[in-house]
Design a protein around this motif. Structure first.
Motif, PDB file in Angstrom:
ATOM      1  N   GLY A  49       0.758  -1.263  -0.020  1.00  0.00           N
ATOM      2  CA  GLY A  49       0.074  -0.130  -0.049  1.00  0.00           C
ATOM      3  C   GLY A  49       0.860   1.264   0.013  1.00  0.00           C
ATOM      4  O   GLY A  49       1.967   1.370  -0.033  1.00  0.00           O
ATOM      5  N   ASN A  50       0.054   2.377  -0.058  1.00  0.00           N
ATOM      6  CA  ASN A  50       0.557   3.639  -0.170  1.00  0.00           C
ATOM      7  C   ASN A  50       0.608   4.326   1.187  1.00  0.00           C
ATOM      8  O   ASN A  50       0.473   3.865   2.405  1.00  0.00           O
ATOM      9  N   THR A  51       1.236   5.608   1.527  1.00  0.00           N
ATOM     10  CA  THR A  51       1.690   6.349   2.690  1.00  0.00           C
ATOM     11  C   THR A  51       0.657   7.371   3.151  1.00  0.00           C
ATOM     12  O   THR A  51       0.658   8.315   2.159  1.00  0.00           O
ATOM     13  N   ASN A  52       0.307   7.161   4.184  1.00  0.00           N
ATOM     14  CA  ASN A  52      -0.410   8.589   4.678  1.00  0.00           C
ATOM     15  C   ASN A  52      -0.353   8.492   6.154  1.00  0.00           C
ATOM     16  O   ASN A  52      -1.098   8.206   6.886  1.00  0.00           O
ATOM     17  N   ILE A  53       0.752   9.273   6.534  1.00  0.00           N
ATOM     18  CA  ILE A  53       1.399   9.410   7.782  1.00  0.00           C
ATOM     19  C   ILE A  53       0.322  10.144   8.893  1.00  0.00           C
ATOM     20  O   ILE A  53       0.179   9.619   9.875  1.00  0.00           O
ATOM     21  N   PRO A  54      -0.451  11.175   8.494  1.00  0.00           N
ATOM     22  CA  PRO A  54      -1.358  11.776   9.418  1.00  0.00           C
ATOM     23  C   PRO A  54      -2.442  11.212   9.703  1.00  0.00           C
ATOM     24  O   PRO A  54      -2.951  11.025  10.931  1.00  0.00           O
ATOM     25  N   LEU A  55      -2.801   9.884   9.095  1.00  0.00           N
ATOM     26  CA  LEU A  55      -3.964   8.970   9.335  1.00  0.00           C
ATOM     27  C   LEU A  55      -3.416   8.167  10.386  1.00  0.00           C
ATOM     28  O   LEU A  55      -4.126   7.848  11.578  1.00  0.00           O
ATOM     29  N   GLY A  56      -1.994   7.754  10.338  1.00  0.00           N
ATOM     30  CA  GLY A  56      -1.751   6.827  11.408  1.00  0.00           C
ATOM     31  C   GLY A  56      -1.358   7.746  12.641  1.00  0.00           C
ATOM     32  O   GLY A  56      -1.767   7.250  13.694  1.00  0.00           O
ATOM     33  N   VAL A  57      -1.048   9.022  12.729  1.00  0.00           N
ATOM     34  CA  VAL A  57      -0.578   9.730  13.884  1.00  0.00           C
ATOM     35  C   VAL A  57      -2.105   9.930  14.522  1.00  0.00           C
ATOM     36  O   VAL A  57      -1.920   9.820  15.988  1.00  0.00           O
ATOM     37  N   ARG A  81       1.380  17.888   9.768  1.00  0.00           N
ATOM     38  CA  ARG A  81       1.952  19.044  10.784  1.00  0.00           C
ATOM     39  C   ARG A  81       0.867  19.138  11.985  1.00  0.00           C
ATOM     40  O   ARG A  81       1.281  19.321  13.205  1.00  0.00           O
ATOM     41  N   LYS A  82      -0.276  19.266  11.364  1.00  0.00           N
ATOM     42  CA  LYS A  82      -1.573  19.741  12.239  1.00  0.00           C
ATOM     43  C   LYS A  82      -1.756  18.491  13.241  1.00  0.00           C
ATOM     44  O   LYS A  82      -2.210  18.689  14.235  1.00  0.00           O
ATOM     45  N   ALA A  83      -1.777  17.351  12.510  1.00  0.00           N
ATOM     46  CA  ALA A  83      -2.014  15.952  13.288  1.00  0.00           C
ATOM     47  C   ALA A  83      -0.867  15.907  14.620  1.00  0.00           C
ATOM     48  O   ALA A  83      -1.204  15.540  15.584  1.00  0.00           O
ATOM     49  N   CYS A  84       0.301  16.260  13.922  1.00  0.00           N
ATOM     50  CA  CYS A  84       1.265  16.203  15.261  1.00  0.00           C
ATOM     51  C   CYS A  84       1.078  17.200  16.257  1.00  0.00           C
ATOM     52  O   CYS A  84       1.402  16.819  17.453  1.00  0.00           O
TER      53      CYS A  84
END
Length: 433
Positions: free
Chosen positions: A307-315, A368-371
């Protein structure tokens, strides 16, 4: 000699004190020297005892800071720390060291002797020294969430396989630390791609899921809502759902606002037909915060690279796990000051896809917003870049720049996770003497 002369001589002898002074001074000289020597020797012994105490304190603290490690390792760490400190401070004679694990604390006993100088005149050749040190951990709770990239690029150089082993070793260390009396330690897991996957059997009936109205699913919730997304699919059915969920609608995609059935944008949208992600909804499932470490290891063992990458979803799903409100409720309330909450975010690539589009820059902004949202909840955030990815983005996501790790080779994953576990346990223990 006449009797008169004898009597005079005896009288003069009796009254002559010159020899007596010498005799008295000679007799008194030994204790006087001993007393002066005692002050010097006992002062030296006191200084040696202070140095021994410092070394014992350091050893007790070192052992307690490493509660996540085995007893043999902790004992060796304590012994090495004691010896190193003592060597730097000045070693007394005949040093003996022992340490005992007492559950929530480590007790150190150390003895030594300090050789004397002038006290030897009166037969005292050594002054015995004994010290004791204890480091104790307070009663407190620790909640840790592993947010781990499971995308296709993790398959190169067997990064996903090494990550599985490293994450399981991390859980082992947490389980060891959880055995300390007075400790409550829970760990959660968020494997992520462009989606996260929940256990469908557990959550398919949850009110916070936004399925299209399907009379055949038996739920009868009456929510006849459409998806509102541009991705194809044959229609949503709770019965066919495999557990995959993608981003909430903005702005709720990067915050922990509890879902409200009267506010559609706050609900979570499933993807039962897998039309959104190349992972085809086969990734390992999210594991809620738990002290069931065996179950957690099973989920880690299911991790695969796809699959592809969606870091804010994981965070943000990591934040959901740490929260006490839906979609998960296992976390302590944010107001619980005795609970330390921690998140580890690991990825090996840049953002490539979210429900809102394929712009890396746009998804980075959501990251950045999620972090920021996570850190605003006083969560300690560690970030790890594995070979590839945006180092600046991950560094800024971490609570502090020192909590960002840049791995250049997959083989560094295991020592990195061991270091993270030790650091988290150290911060959590808040040692007292």
């Amino acid at each position: 000699m006449s009797g008169t002369n004898k009597t005079g001589w005896l009288a003069r002898f009796a009254h002559d004190t010159k020899g007596n002074v010498a005799v008295i001074f000679g007799v008194a000289l030994v204790p006087m020297i001993a007393l002066a020597g005692a002050a010097m020797d006992f002062s030296s012994a006191y200084n040696a005892r202070a140095k021994l105490q410092v070394a014992a304190d350091a050893a007790a603290l070192a052992a307690t800071r490493n509660y996540g490690k085995s007893w043999s390792k902790r004992k060796q760490i304590a012994t090495d720390t004691f010896n190193q400190n003592l060597a730097a401070l000045g070693v007394p004679d005949d040093v003996e060291f022992s340490i005992v694990d007492e559950g929530r604390s480590h007790l150190v006993n150390a003895t030594a002797s300090k050789s004397t100088s002038l006290l030897g005149i009166v037969g005292i050749h050594n002054v015995p020294i004994a010290v004791e040190a204890m480091a104790m951990t307070p009663v407190a709770s620790l909640e840790v969430v592993l947010v781990l990239d499971n995308t296709g690029s993790m398959g190169s150089s067997n990064k996903i396989g090494i990550l599985r082993d490293s994450a399981e070793n991390f859980v082992d260390m947490m389980e060891t630390a959880a055995a300390i009396p007075g400790k409550t330690i829970k760990v959660g897991l968020v494997p992520f791609t462009t989606m996260v996957r929940l256990d469908p059997d557990t959550y398919r009936e949850a009110d916070w899921l936004l399925f299209e109205d399907d009379n055949s699913n038996g739920r009868g919730n009456g929510r006849g809502r459409g998806r509102g997304r541009g991705n194809s699919g044959s229609g949503e059915s709770a019965a066919n759902w495999k557990g995959c969920i993608y981003d909430r609608q903005e702005p709720y995609d990067v915050d922990d606002t509890p879902p409200d059935i009267d506010k559609e944008k706050t609900l979570f949208e499933p993807d039962p037909d897998n039309g959104f992600s190349s992972s085809d909804c086969r990734m390992a499932m999210v594991h809620e915060l738990s002290n069931n470490f065996s179950s957690l290891r099973n989920n880690i063992d299911d991790m695969r690279a796809e699959g592809n990458t969606n870091i804010p979803l994981g965070v943000i799903w990591g934040l959901h796990l740490l929260s006490s409100s839906e979609p998960f409720t296992q976390g302590d309330p944010w107001s619980e000051v005795e609970t330390t909450k921690v998140m580890i975010v690991l990825t090996d690539g840049e953002n490539t896809q979210s429900r809102h589009g394929n712009s890396t820059a746009a998804i980075d902004q959501r990251t950045r917003k999620a972090c920021t949202e996570v850190k605003d909840h006083d969560v300690l955030v560690y970030t790890v870049r594995v070979v590839n990815g945006d180092a600046d983005l991950l560094r800024s996501c971490a609570t502090d720049a020192s909590m960002f790790t840049d791995i250049r080779n997959a083989s560094e994953l295991t020592p990195t996770f061991e270091k993270l576990a030790a650091d988290i346990i150290n911060r959590h223990l808040r040692l007292t003497m």
